[in-house]
Design an enzyme around this catalytic site. Structure first.
Site, mmCIF file in Angstrom:
data_model
loop_
_atom_site.group_PDB
_atom_site.id
_atom_site.type_symbol
_atom_site.label_atom_id
_atom_site.label_comp_id
_atom_site.label_asym_id
_atom_site.label_seq_id
_atom_site.Cartn_x
_atom_site.Cartn_y
_atom_site.Cartn_z
ATOM 1 N N THR A 18 0.393 7.056 2.875
ATOM 2 C CA THR A 18 0.980 6.401 3.228
ATOM 3 C C THR A 18 1.425 6.673 4.519
ATOM 4 O O THR A 18 1.094 7.853 5.660
ATOM 5 C CB THR A 18 2.158 6.725 2.347
ATOM 6 O OG1 THR A 18 1.852 6.039 1.345
ATOM 7 C CG2 THR A 18 3.574 6.985 2.918
ATOM 8 N N ASP B 244 2.149 3.508 -3.760
ATOM 9 C CA ASP B 244 3.830 3.131 -2.164
ATOM 10 C C ASP B 244 3.039 1.986 -1.232
ATOM 11 O O ASP B 244 2.361 1.775 -0.470
ATOM 12 C CB ASP B 244 3.448 4.439 -1.494
ATOM 13 C CG ASP B 244 3.469 5.752 -2.071
ATOM 14 O OD1 ASP B 244 3.109 5.929 -3.374
ATOM 15 O OD2 ASP B 244 3.248 6.953 -1.194
HETATM 16 N N1 DQQ Z 1 1.521 8.548 -2.500
HETATM 17 C C1 DQQ Z 1 2.932 9.643 -1.717
HETATM 18 C C2 DQQ Z 1 2.907 10.082 -0.398
HETATM 19 C C3 DQQ Z 1 1.633 10.008 -0.082
HETATM 20 C C4 DQQ Z 1 0.323 8.827 -1.230
HETATM 21 C C5 DQQ Z 1 3.940 9.491 -2.514
HETATM 22 C C6 DQQ Z 1 -0.799 9.102 -2.125
HETATM 23 O O1 DQQ Z 1 3.502 11.480 -0.496
HETATM 24 O O2 DQQ Z 1 1.200 10.098 1.167
HETATM 25 O O3 DQQ Z 1 3.999 8.671 -4.088
HETATM 26 O O4 DQQ Z 1 -0.409 7.997 -2.980
#
Ligand code: DQQ
Length: 650
Positions: free
Chosen positions: A193, A133
């Site tokens: 994230t 992300d």
């Molecule tokens: N990636 C997810 C999020 C999380 C992060 C979405 C973990 O919900 O915080 O791809 O790598």
């Protein structure tokens, strides 16, 4: 030419992509596989038909370029979930493909030259290893900052920390040291994230999710160690972290990804955090004055039953009247608000446009039938966990999205990296449709344009392929317009058959009025090709409905690659021609139809159509209509993304 159908199907039997995708999302795997093999059979049948009636080959290029059906994928592909993420309480982070025939894994013998070719020239990616992300994008003291979910140890998801890069133009990036690592009890299982908020005095506040030593998802506060450092190299985690823990009734693994904060008229900061209650996706809402203490508002900003866990929620205003972006706290007349959720269940980003009610912290979609998670997507290909930020430098709202791989995990490990970021896209409200946003690559990408070729008014008779001589064709920016023969539009018989890109036979399925468009990353013989195209369907009522699709099914001779047919309905309004923009950068194709109303991102991994062998063609596989195409195609320079040169600074 105008599509008179509204975006929404009037009934579930309408058969538009919307209905199809809604249904598909909830279909059991067995049923999906049955449908998949069924469609494969239909595709093969269509390919045979083309060969038989020969009309596709009727053109002068027949012998040289063959038909679109030259190498239909013959081997069945199996989607196999790899459960790494869900056990850790987040979405699965590995690509899911393994191609099996008779129970045997068919790993394609990728060589280094093929794998090196897949690395992009102007899309953001770290030097090596895994990325997912986008996190906390912001503009600070003359620099754009980009943070991202990063595994410093491998080309697969895990050990997540925050990578960091800076750029003066969002295209030429310089890698910086990791911004935050997993070094505290409250984020030792992952620095997940988060989003940035710039306070009125210019201070930067970062909120992010930490996965604790017990894998509980909590929200943490961080800020720059030295606000005078334009590069924001060092970050301090607030010693009192976590600032938020899962509230009663919320599972400890369903509480993540805080948004940028916006101001209420009372002067409080407000954020939303994604979650789920049973199968209902939900955006929880909190007020704070100091980013340390929070008050949860009753209810939710928004919730949609059946959509599952909402990751990476985004919430932002768009102007109904002005062609610029709005700072996140802007509200009032002439402003609509967008809610976006990344659905963990299907790994797609859905948005809807609606009205924000500040008083009770709720948001109501303009059209409940296309609510978040059941309506419109940012992108109909691979694109997830997207996040916008307000760029005060250029008064625009910019969207970033994570673009994963669709090759095998083994190939990712072999090449030593996985995932890209989209070219950042400016985002505007489409006041012509009122339902869509318009996404467009930031104007800075045009600084990479090198020499161009123009092709004006190329006539594409029904059933033809026309090569475009543009030299090297692996780094391109393409703009194209298509005008379909009006007489054929009028003459075509309407049908009650439904069309959707995903359930069609792809570019080999011929209709009176399509498909037509471009073949990119194609070799001379068209044994490998990725068609990006329009398909116009005429209903019994005479109404026209236009679809925009990408067909990856012949994109690679490799068997261990997930090849999909992507796409959706695209609104085409009275007086509009069909228009297309494409960015081709080695293994990624980003395609924008009708000024960015409908967008599709594909990852493709050709084995032959690489380096100097990659070519571009126009095609028209309609049975009736001729099409006139006008294009401009630029070669694109590399963005030379590299480490920040002044390493001694750190
Ligand atoms: N990636 C997810 C999020 C999380 C992060 C979405 C973990 O919900 O915080 O791809 O790598």
């Amino acid at each position: 030419m105008a599509d008179t159908n509204p975006f929404l199907p009037k009934s579930s039997s309408d058969g538009s992509h919307l209905t199809g995708s809604q249904a598909t999302r909830r279909r059991p795997v067995k049923e999906q596989l049955t449908i998949f093999f069924g469609l494969l059979a239909v595709g093969l049948f269509a390919a045979l038909l083309i060969g038989k009636n020969g009309s596709y080959n009727a053109h002068v290029h027949e012998n040289k370029h063959g038909s679109l059906a030259t190498s239909t994928t013959k081997k069945p592909e199996t989607l196999r979930p790899v459960s790494r993420g869900p056990a850790a309480g987040v979405s699965e982070k590995s690509n899911r493909l393994s191609a099996k025939v008779d129970g045997n894994l068919l790993a394609y013998p990728w060589n280094n030259s093929m794998l090196s070719w897949q690395r992009t020239a102007f899309h953001f990616q770290p030097e090596k290893n895994w990325m997912n992300d986008p996190n906390g994008p912001l503009f600070y003291k003359g620099w754009y900052h980009f943070f991202y979910q990063y595994n410093p140890n491998a080309a697969v998801w895990g050990d997540i920390v925050w990578g960091h890069a800076v750029s003066k133009d969002m295209i030429h990036w310089l890698h910086l040291p990791l911004a935050m690592v997993a070094d505290q009890w409250y984020d030792v299982n992952g620095v997940w994230t988060g989003s940035a908020t710039i306070l009125p005095d210019g201070k930067v506040v970062m909120l992010y999710t930490g996965s604790t030593v017990e894998a509980v998802q909590v929200q943490n506060l961080a800020y720059p160690a030295d606000p005078n450092d334009p590069l924001l190299i060092n970050w301090v985690k607030y010693p009192g972290n976590p600032v938020l823990v899962p509230p009663p009734g919320i599972d400890k693994m369903d509480f993540r990804d805080p948004t940028t904060a916006w101001l209420t008229s009372e002067g409080k900061w407000r954020i939303t955090i994604g979650s789920k209650i049973n199968k209902t996706g939900i955006a929880l809402i909190y007020d704070t004055t100091d980013f340390i203490n929070y008050e949860r508002l009753d209810g939710a900003l928004h919730a949609v039953p059946g959509t599952g866990m909402w990751e990476c929620v985004d919430f932002f205003p768009v102007s109904k009247t002005e062609e610029n972006g709005l700072e996140t706290s802007v509200n009032g007349p002439g402003v609509k608000h967008v809610v976006k959720a990344s659905l963990d269940d299907d790994r797609h980003d859905y948005y809807a446009i609606g009205t924000y009610h500040e008083k009770n912290g709720t948001w109501i979609p303009d059209q409940p039938e296309i609510d978040v998670g059941i309506g419109i997507r940012y992108d109909y290909g691979i694109f997830y966990a997207a996040k916008t930020f307000y760029d005060e430098n250029k008064n625009r709202r910019v969207l970033w999205g994570w673009i994963g791989e669709s090759d095998s995990e083994a190939a990712d490990v072999q090449k030593g990296w996985a995932s890209l970021q989209s070219i950042p896209r400016t985002i505007l409200f489409d006041n012509k449709t009122g339902t869509h946003l318009l996404q467009w690559p930031v104007e800075e990408i045009e600084s990479l344009r090198l020499k161009s070729n123009e092709f004006n008014q190329v006539t594409l008779q029904a059933g033809t392929v026309v090569p475009l001589d543009v030299g090297s064709a692996t780094q391109l920016d393409i703009i194209a317009e298509f005008v379909i023969d009006k007489e054929a539009l009028g003459k075509a018989t309407g049908s009650n058959e439904t069309f959707s890109c995903g359930s069609s036979g792809g570019a080999t399925e011929r209709g009176a009025l399509g498909p037509f468009g471009l073949l990119v990353l194609a070799d001379e013989s068209l044994s490998e090709q990725t068609p990006v195209y329009f398909y116009i369907a005429k209903g019994y009522d005479g109404n026209l409905k236009t679809f925009f699709c990408n067909d990856e099914s012949r994109s690679s001779a490799a068997s261990d690659v997930n090849k999909q047919i992507y796409g959706s309905f695209v609104p085409v309004l009275e007086g509009e021609n069909l228009s297309l923009r494409m960015l081709v950068d080695h293994s990624i194709i980003e395609s924008f139809a009708q000024g960015g109303r409908t967008v599709i991102t594909s990852r493709v991994y050709p084995t032959k159509a690489i380096y100097g062998a990659a070519k571009v063609f126009l095609f028209n596989n309609a049975t009736e209509a001729s099409v006139t195409a006008s294009l401009k195609i630029w070669q694109m320079n590399s963005a030379f993304i590299r480490p920040y040169p002044n390493n001694e600074k750190f």
